[in-house]
Structure formats: C-alpha cells, structure tokens
Design a protein around this motif. Sequence first.
Motif, PDB file in Angstrom:
ATOM      1  N   ALA A 328      31.455  27.813  35.618  1.00 29.18           N
ATOM      2  CA  ALA A 328      31.228  29.217  35.636  1.00 29.18           C
ATOM      3  C   ALA A 328      31.672  29.894  34.104  1.00 29.18           C
ATOM      4  CB  ALA A 328      31.816  29.881  36.841  1.00 29.18           C
ATOM      5  N   SER A 329      31.098  31.178  33.912  1.00 27.87           N
ATOM      6  CA  SER A 329      31.291  32.164  33.225  1.00 27.87           C
ATOM      7  C   SER A 329      31.790  33.433  33.689  1.00 27.87           C
ATOM      8  CB  SER A 329      30.359  32.371  32.027  1.00 27.87           C
ATOM      9  OG  SER A 329      29.091  32.930  32.788  1.00 27.87           O
ATOM     10  N   ALA A 330      32.996  33.953  33.282  1.00 29.50           N
ATOM     11  CA  ALA A 330      33.419  35.145  34.130  1.00 29.50           C
ATOM     12  C   ALA A 330      34.144  36.169  33.285  1.00 29.50           C
ATOM     13  CB  ALA A 330      34.188  34.822  35.391  1.00 29.50           C
ATOM     14  N   ALA A 331      34.195  37.562  33.900  1.00 32.59           N
ATOM     15  CA  ALA A 331      34.879  38.582  33.215  1.00 32.59           C
ATOM     16  C   ALA A 331      36.383  38.170  32.906  1.00 32.59           C
ATOM     17  CB  ALA A 331      34.654  39.759  33.736  1.00 32.59           C
ATOM     18  N   ALA A 332      36.904  37.387  33.664  1.00 34.80           N
ATOM     19  CA  ALA A 332      38.391  37.123  33.655  1.00 34.80           C
ATOM     20  C   ALA A 332      38.709  35.766  34.370  1.00 34.80           C
ATOM     21  CB  ALA A 332      39.258  38.171  34.319  1.00 34.80           C
ATOM     22  N   GLU A 333      39.828  35.340  34.197  1.00 39.21           N
ATOM     23  CA  GLU A 333      40.431  34.128  34.942  1.00 39.21           C
ATOM     24  C   GLU A 333      40.422  34.450  36.266  1.00 39.21           C
ATOM     25  OE1 GLU A 333      41.291  31.091  33.636  1.00 39.21           O
ATOM     26  OE2 GLU A 333      40.504  31.783  31.536  1.00 39.21           O
ATOM     27  N   PRO A 334      40.231  33.682  37.156  1.00 39.53           N
ATOM     28  CA  PRO A 334      40.187  33.689  38.664  1.00 39.53           C
ATOM     29  C   PRO A 334      41.095  34.718  39.240  1.00 39.53           C
ATOM     30  CG  PRO A 334      39.730  31.462  38.247  1.00 39.53           C
ATOM     31  CD  PRO A 334      40.360  31.913  36.806  1.00 39.53           C
ATOM     32  N   GLU A 335      42.250  34.677  38.795  1.00 38.91           N
ATOM     33  CA  GLU A 335      43.532  35.281  39.297  1.00 38.91           C
ATOM     34  C   GLU A 335      43.319  36.899  39.105  1.00 38.91           C
ATOM     35  OE1 GLU A 335      44.946  31.161  38.984  1.00 38.91           O
ATOM     36  OE2 GLU A 335      43.888  32.694  37.503  1.00 38.91           O
ATOM     37  N   ALA A 336      42.757  37.132  37.934  1.00 35.97           N
ATOM     38  CA  ALA A 336      42.472  38.418  37.397  1.00 35.97           C
ATOM     39  C   ALA A 336      40.989  39.209  37.928  1.00 35.97           C
ATOM     40  CB  ALA A 336      42.577  38.613  35.882  1.00 35.97           C
ATOM     41  N   LEU A 337      40.170  38.387  38.470  1.00 31.50           N
ATOM     42  CA  LEU A 337      38.892  39.054  38.882  1.00 31.50           C
ATOM     43  C   LEU A 337      38.989  39.965  39.862  1.00 31.50           C
ATOM     44  CD1 LEU A 337      36.727  35.768  39.123  1.00 31.50           C
ATOM     45  CD2 LEU A 337      36.629  37.640  37.419  1.00 31.50           C
ATOM     46  N   TYR A 338      39.932  39.980  40.682  1.00 30.03           N
ATOM     47  CA  TYR A 338      39.797  41.063  41.884  1.00 30.03           C
ATOM     48  C   TYR A 338      41.344  41.263  42.189  1.00 30.03           C
ATOM     49  CZ  TYR A 338      37.698  42.900  46.286  1.00 30.03           C
ATOM     50  OH  TYR A 338      37.203  43.762  47.193  1.00 30.03           O
ATOM     51  N   LEU A 339      41.866  42.444  41.414  1.00 24.90           N
ATOM     52  CA  LEU A 339      43.219  42.966  41.493  1.00 24.90           C
ATOM     53  C   LEU A 339      43.563  44.061  42.306  1.00 24.90           C
ATOM     54  CD1 LEU A 339      44.185  42.555  37.583  1.00 24.90           C
ATOM     55  CD2 LEU A 339      44.606  40.882  39.490  1.00 24.90           C
ATOM     56  N   GLU A 340      42.355  44.650  42.931  1.00 25.86           N
ATOM     57  CA  GLU A 340      42.660  46.049  43.462  1.00 25.86           C
ATOM     58  C   GLU A 340      41.496  46.335  44.427  1.00 25.86           C
ATOM     59  OE1 GLU A 340      43.849  49.250  41.067  1.00 25.86           O
ATOM     60  OE2 GLU A 340      41.987  49.311  40.077  1.00 25.86           O
ATOM     61  N   GLY A 341      41.742  47.075  45.476  1.00 28.32           N
ATOM     62  CA  GLY A 341      40.613  47.457  46.494  1.00 28.32           C
ATOM     63  C   GLY A 341      40.591  46.589  47.645  1.00 28.32           C
ATOM     64  N   GLU A 342      39.691  47.314  48.502  1.00 31.74           N
ATOM     65  CA  GLU A 342      39.758  46.261  49.886  1.00 31.74           C
ATOM     66  C   GLU A 342      39.270  44.748  49.537  1.00 31.74           C
ATOM     67  OE1 GLU A 342      37.154  46.696  54.017  1.00 31.74           O
ATOM     68  OE2 GLU A 342      36.813  48.427  52.470  1.00 31.74           O
ATOM     69  N   GLY A 343      39.616  43.956  50.278  1.00 30.61           N
ATOM     70  CA  GLY A 343      39.242  42.565  49.963  1.00 30.61           C
ATOM     71  C   GLY A 343      40.223  41.738  48.736  1.00 30.61           C
ATOM     72  N   SER A 344      41.166  42.560  48.227  1.00 32.27           N
ATOM     73  CA  SER A 344      41.733  41.768  47.082  1.00 32.27           C
ATOM     74  C   SER A 344      42.841  40.949  47.725  1.00 32.27           C
ATOM     75  CB  SER A 344      42.380  42.819  46.179  1.00 32.27           C
ATOM     76  OG  SER A 344      43.497  43.740  47.081  1.00 32.27           O
TER      77      SER A 344
END
Length: 372
Positions: A328-344
Amino acid sequence: MPSVTELYDALVASGQLKEDAAQREVLPVLDDLVATLKEEAPAPSRSGWRSWFGGQDETAPEGVRGLYLWGGVGRGKSMLMDLVMEAAPIDAKRRVHFHEFVQEIQSGLNEVRKRGERDAIRPVANAVADKARLLCFDEMQITDIADAMIVGRLFQVLFERGVCIVTTSNRVPEDLYKNGLNRQRFVPFIGLIRERMEVHALDSENDHRQGRAGGDQVWFSPLNRETRAEIDAVWKELTGDRQTSPLVLEVQGRKVEIPEHLDRMGRTGFWELCGKALGPADYLTLAKAVDLLVLEDIPLLSSSNFNEAKRFVTLIDALYEAKIRVIASAAAEPEALYLEGEGSFEFERTASRLREMQDARWGSDPGQGQDA
C-alpha cells in the motif's frame, strides 16, 4: 484428541507461540467447554410446526454454555478460538468471520421472505443449527442498525437449539452497538450473552502482532511522487512488466472492478474500493479472487470521510481474515492514519492488523493468528 491446553503447550514448545500468562489463564475455561461438547447430545431438528410459528420445542436442549472472549488488539483471541475448533471432538463445527456470517444470514432472510414466512429469522437460524453444534465467530462488531435487530433474535434461536457459540470481540458486551440508533432494542441481547455465554477478558499486556521481523517494504508513505514511483516499480517487479487486464467481480448484481490484474494479483486505489457504496460481501468476494493486492493512495481518515473510512476498515478485515498480502501507499503510517473523530477508537485494531500484514511471513507463518 488433544485438549486446548495440550495444543497450546505444543505451539509454545515448538516456538510458534510465546508463552502468555493471560492466555494461559483462559485455557481451563476452553478445556471445560470442549469437554462439555463431547458429552452433549446433538441438538434435535426443529422442523415441526412450532418452529415455524415462533414456539420453542419442549425438547430443545439447554446447550453448552458458550464463550465471549474480549480484549485489546493482538492479544491472541482468535488464536485461542482456532485451538477450540481443533480440539472440539465433533464434526458439526464451523469457524467464520462475523461479517461473513451476517452476510450469509441476510441472504438467507431475503430468500425466506420471498416465500412469505411470518418469522424469517427462525427458519434461517434453524438451518444454521442443523449443520453446526459449535459456531465460532471472529471479530463480533455491531455497527449497523439492521445487523443489531437481526443478531439478538438469531442468537436466541441458536441458543434454543443448543448451539454452542464462541466469539471474540474488542469490546465488553455492554459496549456493543454503543450509542447506536434505537440501541434500547438491542440491550436485551446483551443480557442474553451474559446468560448463555461466559464472558472472559483477555487482559494480556502483550500485542503479539508487533515486533516481528520485516522483509521487503510493503507500506509506502507519505503520498508523493517518490512513493508513487516506488509502487510502480513494485508492480513492475511483481508482474514482470507483463500485460495486465481488469478483473470484474459480480457480487449480488453489482460489479466490482480491479483495474489491473494478473495471476491473482490486483492493483487498485483507495477510492475505487472505499469511495463507492461497497460492503462486506464485495470485499469478501475480492479476498477470494486475489492473493495479493496493491492498494494505492490511502488518505488521512477522519469524520470528514467517515463512510470511506468505515469501508476501509471492513476491507482490511476481509483481507486480513483471508491472509491476503497487501502492498500500500498511504498518507501516513497505519497508526497515524486515523487519530481523531468518530471511529478512531475502532481503527486501533485496523492499524494493528495493517502493521502485522507488513511482515514478510504474512500468509505463510504458522505462528500467525494472534488475532485482534
């Protein structure tokens, strides 16, 4: 047939598992469950007139008390459930990911409703119980109102039929479908879990999906010209620069297209799979069609793209369960993809899975399965 404890000891002795005190603590519970299964008589068929009209047969067995095993990501819950499956001395047993099972039930309900049945859930549940005395569900999550309304009634009938249910979850039962729409209608199901299943927390301090030796790079971030060039080079190496063609999958009347496909390898983008109205059935079908998936341009996830993020979580669940290799290519490492908001909170499990899937032995290592 060896007990769960004996199977666990063998894996530790061979070096495939690392001894874990929390896992060791739950082994007697699993041994007792398996021993009771051996002694329990098969559940009688409920094909009589009472089953069609919601009645409970007087002969319906109490059944073996099930198990609800919950805890944080990577604590080994799914591995322990696999050992239960191996040790259970019966043929009528099944292990299935919860997402996949719910999809099967939905399909069965649609067929029964076409026949005009008054109680669609009961005949579908009876069909399940006729084939399995032990059902093992991996990753129980309730996030959809339709699933919430179905699951409680379904489990009630399965318990009536004496089916033993073992399930894993990241949440204590009281947190299932938390803050969901019309949750008060779901609450009785939590009481049913407490009544018919032993609830056990796996309080291990270890995340067994971390710290593995890495191989070739399979996660490329951030998203820029360099990472896109690296993904192109990886794909060229995988395919030998041979001509690829689209893969078109038919799923319940829909078409799911992977733009590039060759020799059970696929290449597509985040928005092609997660930006469209796809669901578990689509992703499970994809997981059966490829052994390796190159997934590009995974963005940062938040409340602004919540629906896409939710689909991404479901996609990774399907790929993980099927042991599909992901590059995969992504905007960040897995742990930093979803840091805040519903579902984090829920994404912590997905990040842990993505990290494990980077291991060079993913899909072939017998020690895998120290699951969420």
